[in-house]
Design a protein around this motif. Structure first.
Motif, PDB file in Angstrom:
ATOM      1  N   GLY A   1      -0.268 -66.940  -6.895  1.00 33.71           N
ATOM      2  CA  GLY A   1       0.303 -68.165  -6.540  1.00 33.71           C
ATOM      3  C   GLY A   1      -0.350 -69.614  -6.707  1.00 33.71           C
ATOM      4  O   GLY A   1      -0.237 -70.383  -6.198  1.00 33.71           O
ATOM      5  N   SER A   2      -1.680 -69.419  -7.235  1.00 39.42           N
ATOM      6  CA  SER A   2      -2.697 -70.677  -7.117  1.00 39.42           C
ATOM      7  C   SER A   2      -1.892 -71.697  -8.111  1.00 39.42           C
ATOM      8  O   SER A   2      -2.024 -73.050  -7.532  1.00 39.42           O
ATOM      9  CB  SER A   2      -3.925 -70.328  -7.707  1.00 39.42           C
ATOM     10  N   ASN A   3      -1.093 -71.485  -8.992  1.00 36.96           N
ATOM     11  CA  ASN A   3      -0.495 -72.579  -9.660  1.00 36.96           C
ATOM     12  C   ASN A   3       0.649 -73.108  -9.027  1.00 36.96           C
ATOM     13  O   ASN A   3       1.118 -74.254  -8.827  1.00 36.96           O
ATOM     14  CB  ASN A   3       0.077 -72.190 -10.992  1.00 36.96           C
TER      15      ASN A   3
ATOM     16  N   GLU B   1      -5.318 -75.336 -15.754  1.00 33.87           N
ATOM     17  CA  GLU B   1      -3.777 -74.982 -15.386  1.00 33.87           C
ATOM     18  C   GLU B   1      -3.173 -75.952 -14.247  1.00 33.87           C
ATOM     19  O   GLU B   1      -2.008 -76.251 -14.253  1.00 33.87           O
ATOM     20  CB  GLU B   1      -3.764 -73.545 -15.176  1.00 33.87           C
TER      21      GLU B   1
HETATM   22  C1  GRF Z   1      -2.348 -67.922 -14.709  1.00 34.01           C
HETATM   23  O1  GRF Z   1      -3.644 -67.844 -15.398  1.00 34.01           O
HETATM   24  C2  GRF Z   1      -1.328 -68.020 -15.434  1.00 34.01           C
HETATM   25  O2  GRF Z   1      -1.802 -68.884 -16.790  1.00 34.01           O
HETATM   26  C3  GRF Z   1      -0.909 -66.607 -15.917  1.00 34.01           C
HETATM   27  O3  GRF Z   1      -1.396 -65.949 -14.575  1.00 34.01           O
HETATM   28  C4  GRF Z   1      -2.096 -66.715 -13.839  1.00 34.01           C
HETATM   29  C5  GRF Z   1      -1.516 -66.770 -12.611  1.00 34.01           C
HETATM   30  O4  GRF Z   1      -2.402 -67.452 -11.583  1.00 34.01           O
HETATM   31  N1  GRF Z   1       0.236 -66.334 -16.459  1.00 34.01           N
HETATM   32  P1  GRF Z   1      -1.807 -67.665 -10.221  1.00 34.01           P
HETATM   33  O5  GRF Z   1      -0.797 -66.774  -9.915  1.00 34.01           O
HETATM   34  O6  GRF Z   1      -0.924 -68.936 -10.544  1.00 34.01           O
HETATM   35  O7  GRF Z   1      -2.963 -67.902  -9.405  1.00 34.01           O
END
Ligand code: GRF
Length: 214
Positions: free
Chosen positions: A16-18, A183
């Motif tokens: 869930g870092s995004n 990202e």
């Molecule tokens: C990210 O690299 C995203 O592009 C891919 O999965 C990863 C998810 O990272 N689809 P996070 O869970 O948001 O840290």
């Protein structure tokens, strides 16, 4: 110019870092959005935990909880109608979104992919496998794609793409971490463009209109 915040619901399966980066940008005032829900197929994932810790409605919804696919889709649709997002963002969501949901949110659902599509995408290319494939091919650049979601894996038209250099001594881990940093910026930038109503979509053509000068 004051921009009315758009309502977003995030789907995530992992760390869930995004989701966190989007939330932080909202808190900082650099992204005009309200994160009105986080949904995951994975009850123990970091994204749901983060949502709960920050009083964001957090929902575990998985096909396995239902006896039929139709019941699962109905639950997803009901939750989404109740949360009423302007935009759905898939952020490391490891499940195929049912076609009925994609249709209901046509041109209002984004995904982020850690490479420059259409290269290194599609079924089976996710997570570290993407970065391994980029390095195995000997690419000099990789990058990030934010794209509209259609009924296939990673095939919807790109909204934003940015390059990330590949270094000679990169491992999948070092490349993944450089790509992830990008990202965390590009996803909020893409959402902000929707908030500012600057995204014009016609078939596969996604145009970004000029913003008003501050
Ligand atoms: C990210 O690299 C995203 O592009 C891919 O999965 C990863 C998810 O990272 N689809 P996070 O869970 O948001 O840290």
């Amino acid at each position: 110019m004051e921009v009315e915040p758009i309502r977003i619901v995030a789907f995530a399966s992992g760390n869930g870092s995004n989701v966190r980066a989007i939330y932080d940008n909202i808190q900082r005032g650099s992204l005009s959005a309200d994160l009105v829900g986080v949904i995951s197929n994975n009850s123990g994932c970091g994204a749901l935990q983060f949502a709960r810790e920050n009083s964001i409605p957090a929902l575990h919804i998985s096909l396995r909880q239902f006896s039929t696919a139709a019941a699962y889709e109905e639950r997803l649709l009901n939750v989404l109608h109740e949360r009423a997002p302007d935009l759905i963002v898939l952020a490391g969501y490891m499940k195929m979104m049912p076609e009925s949901i994609v249709r209901a949110f046509k041109n209002r659902m984004l995904n982020i992919h850690p490479a420059l599509l259409p290269s290194f995408g599609g079924r089976g290319l996710y997570g570290h496998l993407v970065h391994e494939a980029v390095l195995d091919y000997g690419c000099k650049v990789s990058g990030v794609t934010v794209h509209l979601v259609d009924a296939e894996y990673d095939t919807g038209p790109p909204v934003l793409q940015r390059c990330v250099p590949v270094l000679d001594d990169d491992t999948p881990e070092t490349l993944a971490s450089r790509v992830l940093q990008e990202e965390h910026k590009i996803y909020s930038d893409a959402i902000q463009l929707f908030a500012e109503k600057r995204v014009q979509i016609s078939g596969r053509s996604v145009r970004i209109c000029a913003g008003s000068k501050k």
